[in-house]
Design an enzyme around this catalytic site. Structure first.
Site, PDB file in Angstrom:
ATOM      1  N   GLU A   1       0.860  -1.188   0.000  1.00 39.69           N
ATOM      2  CA  GLU A   1       0.000   0.000   0.000  1.00 39.69           C
ATOM      3  C   GLU A   1       0.897   1.238   0.000  1.00 39.69           C
ATOM      4  OE1 GLU A   1      -2.863   0.199   3.267  1.00 39.69           O
ATOM      5  OE2 GLU A   1      -2.723   2.382   3.227  1.00 39.69           O
TER       6      GLU A   1
ATOM      7  N   ARG B   1       0.693  10.333   0.673  1.00 38.34           N
ATOM      8  CA  ARG B   1       1.121  11.318   1.679  1.00 38.34           C
ATOM      9  C   ARG B   1       2.305  12.134   1.219  1.00 38.34           C
ATOM     10  NH1 ARG B   1       0.808   7.320   7.002  1.00 38.34           N
ATOM     11  NH2 ARG B   1      -1.219   6.495   6.405  1.00 38.34           N
TER      12      ARG B   1
ATOM     13  N   THR C   1      -4.363   6.093   2.165  1.00 41.88           N
ATOM     14  CA  THR C   1      -4.622   7.498   2.535  1.00 41.88           C
ATOM     15  C   THR C   1      -5.409   8.206   1.416  1.00 41.88           C
ATOM     16  OG1 THR C   1      -2.416   7.402   3.582  1.00 41.88           O
ATOM     17  CG2 THR C   1      -3.610   9.456   3.778  1.00 41.88           C
TER      18      THR C   1
ATOM     19  N   LYS D   1     -10.791  -1.756   6.685  1.00 39.30           N
ATOM     20  CA  LYS D   1      -9.581  -1.450   7.428  1.00 39.30           C
ATOM     21  C   LYS D   1     -10.061  -1.002   8.820  1.00 39.30           C
ATOM     22  CE  LYS D   1      -6.074   2.230   7.352  1.00 39.30           C
ATOM     23  NZ  LYS D   1      -4.756   2.398   6.725  1.00 39.30           N
TER      24      LYS D   1
HETATM   25  C1  3PG Z   1      -1.808   3.496   8.072  1.00 38.48           C
HETATM   26  O1  3PG Z   1      -2.068   4.372   7.274  1.00 38.48           O
HETATM   27  O2  3PG Z   1      -2.338   2.386   8.009  1.00 38.48           O
HETATM   28  C2  3PG Z   1      -0.889   3.795   9.190  1.00 38.48           C
HETATM   29  O3  3PG Z   1      -0.098   4.887   8.939  1.00 38.48           O
HETATM   30  C3  3PG Z   1      -0.089   2.653   9.637  1.00 38.48           C
HETATM   31  O4  3PG Z   1       0.208   2.895  10.967  1.00 38.48           O
HETATM   32  P1  3PG Z   1       1.607   2.533  11.619  1.00 38.48           P
HETATM   33  O5  3PG Z   1       2.586   3.597  11.168  1.00 38.48           O
HETATM   34  O6  3PG Z   1       1.393   2.633  13.115  1.00 38.48           O
HETATM   35  O7  3PG Z   1       2.003   1.170  11.170  1.00 38.48           O
END
Ligand code: 3PG
Length: 218
Positions: A51, A55, A79, A139
């Site tokens: 994924e 960002r 995102t 999710k």
């Molecule tokens: C996401 O978008 O799923 C998160 O940024 C993942 O979170 P993590 O950095 O705590 O793994």
């Protein structure tokens, strides 16, 4: 109220993806040149479903580059927070879409999409919004602070047929606890690409991390 429902085959497509990679590395690409080697390193370590989060300004180009250069990878966009991003991500070659939360517009767009969409929820009410539109896979974000494995266990009573990909705060040593739950189909996270290792461009270390994760997730 819009009553069009998500086509059930989209649920099967999400399940197929999760079976390929029960751990989904969540990537933030700060240097475009890193995109292909990171994807190659993760695929070599046994994690083919990736994924790329929208960002950074490189995200869409990174998705394009990985799609072109690493055919074994299944690269999606994360995102994604509105239909315009969703469309741009599809146009860049994404094979799936993930959003951190839901909006009515995103749920609508996911229903007419040709590629699978995994909407993010944190609460039962958000999940019910999705269920009402035919979604059965979500999710769960941010997993750790939204109740972690205890919350997922609690969801399994009233929502026995719903499956989750928890992300947010999951690390190598906790992934297995999540994956042991019957309603968890896969987990995601950023721990596979630590900033210091990426900055050093130590791709072998990324492959090692991926291999360790695959082994400990078994
Ligand atoms: C996401 O978008 O799923 C998160 O940024 C993942 O979170 P993590 O950095 O705590 O793994």
């Amino acid at each position: 109220m819009n009553t069009t429902l998500l086509p059930p085959e989209m649920i099967a497509k999400i399940d197929q993806l999760c079976r390929l990679g029960p751990v989904i590395p969540v990537l933030t690409i700060n240097r475009l040149e890193d995109a292909i080697p990171i994807a190659e390193a993760l695929v070599a370590g046994g994690l083919p479903v990736l994924e790329v989060t929208l960002r950074t300004p490189h995200a869409l180009k990174a998705i394009e580059a990985i799609t072109r250069a690493v055919p074994e990878a299944h690269v999606g966009a994360g995102t994604v927070i509105n239909p315009a991003d969703f469309k741009r991500a599809v146009d860049s070659g994404s094979s799936f879409i993930v959003s951190p939360g839901i909006t009515p517009e995103l749920l609508d767009y996911g229903i007419i999409s040709d590629i699978p969409y995994l909407p993010g929820i944190q609460t039962v009410s958000e999940m019910m919004e999705g269920i009402q539109r035919g979604y059965r896979r979500f999710k769960f974000f941010p997993a750790e602070i939204a109740g972690g494995t205890a919350a997922l266990n609690a969801f399994s009573g009233p929502f026995g047929d719903i499956r989750f990909c928890p992300t947010g705060g999951i690390r190598a040593h906790t992934a297995k606890e999540y994956l042991a739950l019957a309603n968890v189909m896969c987990v995601g996270g950023t721990w596979l690409t630590p900033a210091d290792i990426v900055n050093k461009q130590d791709w072998q270390a990324i492959t090692q991390l991926a291999k360790q994760t695959v082994n400990s997730a078994k």
